[in-house]
Enzyme design. Structure first.
Site, mmCIF file in Angstrom:
data_model
loop_
_atom_site.group_PDB
_atom_site.id
_atom_site.type_symbol
_atom_site.label_atom_id
_atom_site.label_comp_id
_atom_site.label_asym_id
_atom_site.label_seq_id
_atom_site.Cartn_x
_atom_site.Cartn_y
_atom_site.Cartn_z
ATOM 1 N N LYS A 112 0.856 -1.193 0.000
ATOM 2 C CA LYS A 112 0.000 0.000 0.000
ATOM 3 C C LYS A 112 0.880 1.227 0.000
ATOM 4 O O LYS A 112 2.032 1.182 0.461
ATOM 5 C CB LYS A 112 -0.866 0.019 1.258
ATOM 6 C CG LYS A 112 -2.101 0.869 1.128
ATOM 7 C CD LYS A 112 -3.143 0.133 0.326
ATOM 8 C CE LYS A 112 -4.499 0.732 0.374
ATOM 9 N NZ LYS A 112 -5.499 -0.283 0.000
HETATM 10 N N1 GLU Z 1 -7.151 0.121 -3.305
HETATM 11 C C1 GLU Z 1 -7.940 -1.026 -3.642
HETATM 12 C C2 GLU Z 1 -8.010 -1.981 -2.476
HETATM 13 O O1 GLU Z 1 -7.860 -1.603 -1.342
HETATM 14 C C3 GLU Z 1 -7.495 -1.668 -4.941
HETATM 15 C C4 GLU Z 1 -6.106 -2.202 -4.949
HETATM 16 C C5 GLU Z 1 -5.627 -2.657 -6.342
HETATM 17 O O2 GLU Z 1 -6.419 -2.669 -7.256
HETATM 18 O O3 GLU Z 1 -4.451 -2.994 -6.426
HETATM 19 O O4 GLU Z 1 -8.298 -3.134 -2.643
#
Ligand code: GLU
Length: 422
Positions: A112
């Site tokens: 993240k």
């Molecule tokens: N931010 C989204 C999540 O928390 C998508 C992550 C992604 O598509 O890599 O799942």
């Protein structure tokens, strides 16, 4: 406009996630050593981001990229822009990505990113400069086979386009596969925009089915009306459910006869808020959570269903659009109330699933039609839903613990097979 701090602080959120992982390591008996291994992210990077502001001054922002585990595949996870984002919060979210990707059985690990800023106070040029400098600072550790970012809270396809362009300039070749959630014109996937919200709606639908209820006329309240909440509301509305309340960062609106969701989306696009929508009454966030509804969709930010708010909840089903919306003390209360919870790492996995399809399309230089993308996503989510229910039965635990048990087993199996080197 100030954005509210989540009721859960970063370090508390991290402690919550670790508690759940520890419990799953114990329940599944994979071995205590794995908890010690999974407790720390592999990489935590903090970067400073000096940016020229519109008045000519220079402001320095702080950004993070945390890579938790890549035993099952390259790191994967979004980037959020939020004023209270800190290293612990991003770490907790990176860990959730590891388990989320494992629940839906995607060949990815978890990561993240975040930049501590208030996107509501920044103009487009400032956002672009923040994004490009942040990308430059993390460029060494991301890449199509290393770590693939995506959108998250207050970032969107345009931000991903700037990220892709910056990375491509640095490595000297156009590299769409370094990021997902891009605009379709730049290699983004059809269906990525609606994927997370649709997945959350599918989670609610499967839960409603499991409780032998029908979709027609069931009452739904949606907390948070960004990308996830608005599409979840739209799909549930189109399947015959009655979306009676929604909220955004400015407040909430309620209409017992049901809101016209497409018109509400248009209203929000025009005015910047759901407030003032024709025929709807303004209510507070807390009142929204406590409405007499069958389905509640928390899709705002972590920790909104907590010890203070949980008691008044009347919903029978909660499908979690946000990451970490429910604290563990609230979880205990929901369990006692018999609420059917579709946990975040399952309910909101539609987004990363279509991100995976986007990445595959980019690598294969293919373009799939939207129906194909979304029906493949649906099949994966429904299978994961059944796997989680099966695991809940096997270990006699609730759905959230089951989702963690299933994913912890998958991640630990990969770690074991890889071994330790050097
Ligand atoms: N931010 C989204 C999540 O928390 C998508 C992550 C992604 O598509 O890599 O799942």
């Amino acid at each position: 406009m100030p954005l509210q701090a989540p009721s859960l602080k970063g370090h508390e959120f991290l402690a919550e996630v670790l508690r759940r992982v520890k419990e799953s390591v114990e329940v599944t008996r994979v071995g205590d050593d794995y908890y010690e291994f999974l407790k720390y992210p592999k990489v935590q990077l903090t970067v400073s981001i000096p940016v020229k502001m519109r008045d000519g001054s220079v402001k320095t922002f702080v950004g993070y990229r945390v890579q938790h585990n890549n035993a099952r595949g390259p790191y994967k996870g979004g980037i959020r822009y939020y004023p209270t984002t800190d290293l612990d919060e991003v770490t907790a979210l990176a860990m959730l990505m590891t388990y989320k990707c494992a629940v839906v059985d995607l060949p990815y690990g978890g990561a993240k990113g975040g930049v501590q800023c208030n996107p509501k106070e920044l103009n487009r040029d400032e956002l672009e400069r923040i994004t490009r400098r942040y990308t430059y600072m993390i460029a060494d550790i991301i890449g199509p086979y290393k770590d693939i970012p995506a959108p998250d809270v207050y970032t969107d396809a345009q931000v991903m386009a700037w990220l892709m362009d910056t990375y491509s300039q640095i490595v000297g070749k156009l590299t769409p596969e370094v990021v997902t959630g891009k605009p379709v014109a730049l290699g983004g996937s059809e269906g990525r925009e609606e994927a997370t919200g649709l997945g959350v709606a599918i989670g609610a639908r499967e839960a409603v089915k499991a409780l032998n209820m029908g979709m027609k006329g069931i009452r739904v309240a949606v907390e948070g009306f960004g990308n996830v909440g608005s599409y979840a509301a739209l799909y549930l509305h189109s399947w015959g459910a009655k979306v009676v309340a929604v909220s955004d960062s400015k407040g909430a609106v309620y209409k017992p006869e049901g809101l016209n969701v497409p018109a509400l989306i248009e209203h929000k696009r025009r005015t910047g808020t759901v407030l003032g929508f024709d025929g709807a009454k303004a209510i507070t966030h807390e009142e929204l959570l406590h409405l007499d509804v069958e389905v509640l969709i928390p899709s705002a930010i972590e920790g909104t269903i907590n010890a203070k708010t949980v008691d008044g909840i009347k919903a029978k089903v909660i499908s979690e659009g946000a990451n970490g919306p429910t604290t563990s003390d609230a979880d205990g209360v929901l369990r006692e109330k018999g609420v059917f919870v579709v946990p975040d790492i399952l309910a909101n996995a539609g987004g990363v699933t279509v991100s995976y399809f986007e990445w595959v399309q980019n690598l294969k230089r293919e373009k799939w039609p939207k129906e194909e993308v979304l029906s493949r996503m649906e099949a994966k989510l429904v299978k994961a839903f059944q796997d989680v229910i099966g695991t809940a039965r096997k270990y006699e635990v609730d759905n959230r613990s089951a989702a963690f048990c299933l994913s912890v087993e998958r991640v630990c199996e990969a770690i074991r097979l890889l071994g330790i080197w050097p």
